[in-house]
Design an enzyme around this catalytic site. Structure first.
Site, mmCIF file in Angstrom:
data_model
loop_
_atom_site.group_PDB
_atom_site.id
_atom_site.type_symbol
_atom_site.label_atom_id
_atom_site.label_comp_id
_atom_site.label_asym_id
_atom_site.label_seq_id
_atom_site.Cartn_x
_atom_site.Cartn_y
_atom_site.Cartn_z
ATOM 1 N N ASP A 154 1.468 -1.212 -0.033
ATOM 2 C CA ASP A 154 0.453 -0.003 0.089
ATOM 3 C C ASP A 154 1.001 1.028 0.075
ATOM 4 O OD1 ASP A 154 -2.662 1.849 0.540
ATOM 5 O OD2 ASP A 154 -1.458 2.381 2.909
ATOM 6 N N LYS B 142 -8.657 -4.636 -3.266
ATOM 7 C CA LYS B 142 -7.081 -5.008 -3.293
ATOM 8 C C LYS B 142 -7.157 -6.529 -3.052
ATOM 9 C CE LYS B 142 -5.682 -0.724 -1.118
ATOM 10 N NZ LYS B 142 -4.158 0.120 -0.138
ATOM 11 N N ASP C 193 -2.295 -0.536 6.199
ATOM 12 C CA ASP C 193 -2.184 -0.058 6.914
ATOM 13 C C ASP C 193 -3.832 1.158 7.670
ATOM 14 O OD1 ASP C 193 -2.293 2.740 5.013
ATOM 15 O OD2 ASP C 193 -2.706 3.870 6.884
ATOM 16 N N ASN D 69 -9.244 -0.844 3.555
ATOM 17 C CA ASN D 69 -10.046 -0.780 2.154
ATOM 18 C C ASN D 69 -8.153 -1.395 2.288
ATOM 19 O OD1 ASN D 69 -7.594 1.501 3.165
ATOM 20 N ND2 ASN D 69 -6.926 1.602 1.121
#
Length: 260
Positions: free
Chosen positions: A11, A197, A220, A223
């Site tokens: 991410d 994702k 983190d 999402n």
């Protein structure tokens, strides 16, 4: 890191990027070192693709592998620069979300491969922030003019405390029909139910012939939960959300402490 790891999914905001939206030299060195060992990297972000091209170049990933953008709604092949996977929302869904935004009193904008679209002539400050963050042009349109626009995701935008109040007013029907999530404190997103994702990372791993147990994912926020759940090894940032930390196998330092 285990010798079995062949693909690392990263991410960006809150993970690889620090609070100044930059990449530390330590993180750059880490990526270079594991690339030399034959490990592949895939960026998995909520940002539009235009918002990560400079990062791809900084990390030396251009022309190779894949990039996941729009929280899993779009996958680019970096060798051909073509979209190989896309899950946009149909226009009828936009109409439904538009009615909801008016009913509960919250602004929204659309993120598309063609830029940011809004029906508001008075641009919300958080829409302007999204434009600045990703280098995406803001296009003001009438709702009916968006019929042929690729609607990769719709974002409710407001100050964090007020946004949380508005999120609580979203009926359960919307939570069942769409993939909904907070990506930043000021963004609440609506995506196609199949877009996330984790699903996108699965597509990338399959194309590379890599098994889930050979994948590490680092993230983190909420999402990132789907890709953390998919990967054989999952790591949440010290600054991460409670959902991310609860899903991950490990918790590392914060994004301002080179946690990656």
């Amino acid at each position: 890191m285990s010798n079995m790891i062949k693909l690392i999914a990263l991410d960006l905001d809150g993970t690889l990027l620090n609070s100044d939206h930059g990449i530390s030299e330590a993180n750059k060195q880490m990526i270079r070192a594991y690339k030399k060992r034959g490990c592949r990297f895939v960026l998995c972000t909520g940002r539009p693709f235009i918002g990560i091209t400079a990062i791809i170049e900084t990390l030396g990933l251009e022309g190779q592998g894949y990039a996941v953008s729009f929280n899993g709604s779009v996958i680019h092949d970096l060798a051909s620069n073509e979209i190989i996977h896309s899950r946009p929302l149909p226009f009828q869904d936009l109409l439904e979300i538009d009615r909801l935004s008016h009913a509960i009193g919250v602004d929204y904008h659309i993120q598309s491969t063609a830029g940011i679209f809004t029906t508001n002539h008075e641009i919300n400050v958080h829409t302007a922030f999204d434009s600045w963050l990703n280098g995406s042009r803001i296009n003001v349109r009438k709702l009916e003019e968006l019929h042929s626009t690729a609607i990769n995701k719709v974002l409710f935008v407001s100050e964090p405390a007020r946004l949380d109040q508005k999120i609580a007013e979203v009926p359960d029907h919307f939570r069942r029909k769409y993939n909904v999530m907070k990506s930043l404190d000021c963004f609440f997103e609506f995506l196609d139910k199949r877009a996330n994702k984790g699903t996108a990372l699965n597509v990338v791993a399959d194309r590379l012939g890599i098994l889930p147990e050979e994948v590490m994912a680092i993230g983190d926020n909420d999402n990132d939960v789907s890709m953390l759940a998919y990967a054989g090894v999952s790591v949440a940032m010290g600054n991460g959300s409670e959902k991310a930390k609860a899903t991950a196998d490990f918790v590392t330092k914060s994004n301002d402490e080179d946690g990656v």
